[in-house]
Design a protein around this motif. Structure first.
Motif, PDB file in Angstrom:
ATOM      1  N   GLU A  59       0.831  -1.213   0.000  1.00 49.12           N
ATOM      2  CA  GLU A  59       0.000   0.000   0.000  1.00 49.12           C
ATOM      3  C   GLU A  59       0.865   1.263   0.000  1.00 49.12           C
ATOM      4  N   THR A  60       1.939   1.243   0.775  1.00 53.04           N
ATOM      5  CA  THR A  60       2.825   2.406   0.849  1.00 53.04           C
ATOM      6  C   THR A  60       3.568   2.609  -0.461  1.00 53.04           C
ATOM      7  N   ALA A  61       3.966   1.520  -1.114  1.00 51.01           N
ATOM      8  CA  ALA A  61       4.642   1.627  -2.408  1.00 51.01           C
ATOM      9  C   ALA A  61       3.736   2.301  -3.429  1.00 51.01           C
ATOM     10  N   THR A  62       2.461   1.956  -3.397  1.00 53.59           N
ATOM     11  CA  THR A  62       1.501   2.590  -4.299  1.00 53.59           C
ATOM     12  C   THR A  62       1.373   4.078  -3.983  1.00 53.59           C
ATOM     13  N   GLU A  63       1.284   4.401  -2.696  1.00 49.12           N
ATOM     14  CA  GLU A  63       1.170   5.803  -2.279  1.00 49.12           C
ATOM     15  C   GLU A  63       2.394   6.614  -2.700  1.00 49.12           C
ATOM     16  N   TYR A  64       3.581   6.024  -2.562  1.00 48.87           N
ATOM     17  CA  TYR A  64       4.829   6.730  -2.867  1.00 48.87           C
ATOM     18  C   TYR A  64       5.153   6.704  -4.363  1.00 48.87           C
ATOM     19  N   GLY A  65       4.526   5.805  -5.101  1.00 44.45           N
ATOM     20  CA  GLY A  65       4.829   5.654  -6.520  1.00 44.45           C
ATOM     21  C   GLY A  65       6.119   4.900  -6.757  1.00 44.45           C
ATOM     22  N   ALA A  66       6.401   3.943  -5.876  1.00 43.62           N
ATOM     23  CA  ALA A  66       7.651   3.181  -5.975  1.00 43.62           C
ATOM     24  C   ALA A  66       7.549   2.075  -7.013  1.00 43.62           C
ATOM     25  N   GLY A  67       8.631   1.908  -7.761  1.00 50.16           N
ATOM     26  CA  GLY A  67       8.701   0.812  -8.713  1.00 50.16           C
ATOM     27  C   GLY A  67       9.225  -0.458  -8.091  1.00 50.16           C
ATOM     28  N   ALA A  68       9.770  -0.351  -6.878  1.00 49.02           N
ATOM     29  CA  ALA A  68      10.329  -1.513  -6.188  1.00 49.02           C
ATOM     30  C   ALA A  68      10.297  -1.271  -4.685  1.00 49.02           C
ATOM     31  N   VAL A  69      10.160  -2.360  -3.938  1.00 46.23           N
ATOM     32  CA  VAL A  69      10.264  -2.325  -2.479  1.00 46.23           C
ATOM     33  C   VAL A  69      11.462  -3.189  -2.098  1.00 46.23           C
ATOM     34  N   ALA A  70      12.474  -2.577  -1.486  1.00 46.75           N
ATOM     35  CA  ALA A  70      13.711  -3.292  -1.148  1.00 46.75           C
ATOM     36  C   ALA A  70      13.605  -3.918   0.241  1.00 46.75           C
ATOM     37  N   LEU A  71      13.895  -5.202   0.326  1.00 43.49           N
ATOM     38  CA  LEU A  71      13.864  -5.956   1.574  1.00 43.49           C
ATOM     39  C   LEU A  71      15.288  -6.308   1.998  1.00 43.49           C
ATOM     40  N   GLY A  72      15.505  -6.418   3.296  1.00 43.10           N
ATOM     41  CA  GLY A  72      16.862  -6.610   3.812  1.00 43.10           C
ATOM     42  C   GLY A  72      17.283  -8.051   4.011  1.00 43.10           C
ATOM     43  N   HIS A  73      16.817  -8.976   3.180  1.00 41.06           N
ATOM     44  CA  HIS A  73      17.216 -10.378   3.324  1.00 41.06           C
ATOM     45  C   HIS A  73      18.660 -10.575   2.869  1.00 41.06           C
ATOM     46  N   THR A  74      19.426 -11.280   3.685  1.00 39.73           N
ATOM     47  CA  THR A  74      20.858 -11.463   3.441  1.00 39.73           C
ATOM     48  C   THR A  74      21.177 -12.898   3.021  1.00 39.73           C
ATOM     49  N   ARG A  75      22.466 -13.131   2.803  1.00 41.21           N
ATOM     50  CA  ARG A  75      22.924 -14.487   2.494  1.00 41.21           C
ATOM     51  C   ARG A  75      22.613 -15.435   3.654  1.00 41.21           C
ATOM     52  N   ASP A  76      22.723 -14.947   4.897  1.00 42.25           N
ATOM     53  CA  ASP A  76      22.391 -15.771   6.063  1.00 42.25           C
ATOM     54  C   ASP A  76      20.916 -16.159   6.051  1.00 42.25           C
TER      55      ASP A  76
END
Length: 207
Positions: free
Chosen positions: A114-131
């Motif tokens: 919902e926030t991505a739509t509000e902000y007009g973001a083309g991507a949402v970056a998540l902090g998943h790592t190699r671990d």
């Protein structure tokens, strides 16, 4: 390569961020997501994209107010807008008769979309790592999975991207320490009543 170089390589190899686009970064306040925001801010000028942060309070732990403040202060120091959402996840889990982890994940992703739509973001970056990737694959093996599950998390899934998959958690902490960036520790990560935590805290060290 250092973490910044690895993230840039991942972004370019998988075409995760379009030139001139907006990226919403999910930031909990922990080391992984804090490092992600720091690194993407560093790369935003060179790769020509705009940033905003999104923080979701699950209202599971008393210290969540402190984590929200930490995210807001760090984003402000970088000149980055912050979107904040909140939900009483324990109550929602009881009402829907779902597990706490599943409910928290569902509500967090709903807020991010919902926030991505509000902000007009083309991507949402998540902090998943190699671990996290190792934990995810092992989790799927123990639960039972086909070959698709063994592939693990992908750099892109719909609007969601994972630029940190080639970085280890220890590398990211070193990145933060070398720049004097503080972060918060989620006390629930030590709660082994959660299945994923038992894999992280008990099984993986044993293996």
């Amino acid at each position: 390569m250092n973490c910044i170089e690895k993230v840039q390589s991942t972004i370019e190899e998988h075409a995760l961020i379009d030139n001139g686009s907006r990226v919403l970064v999910a930031v909990s306040g922990g080391p992984d997501s804090t490092a992600l925001l720091s690194i993407l801010k560093h790369l935003s000028s060179e790769l020509h994209f705009e940033l905003a942060a999104a923080h979701f309070d699950h209202r599971i732990r008393p210290e969540s107010v402190r984590e929200k403040g930490a995210v807001e202060r760090f984003a402000s120091s970088l000149g980055i807008q912050v979107f904040v959402g909140s939900k009483d996840v324990p109550r929602k889990a009881r009402t829907d008769r779902l597990g706490l982890e599943e409910t928290a994940r569902n509500e967090r992703y709903r807020f991010l979309e919902e926030t991505a739509t509000e902000y007009g973001a083309g991507a949402v970056a998540l902090g998943h790592t190699r671990d996290d990737q190792v934990e995810t694959v092992l989790h799927r093996i123990l639960r039972g999975t086909g070959w698709r599950g063994l592939i693990g998390m992908q750099p892109r899934r719909g609007i969601f991207i994972r630029p940190l998959l080639d970085c280890g958690r220890r590398e990211l902490i070193m990145h933060l320490r070398s720049r004097g960036i503080s972060y918060v520790i989620d006390s629930s990560n030590q709660d082994n009543s959660f299945y994923r935590n038992r894999i992280r805290n008990r099984l993986l060290p044993y293996l």
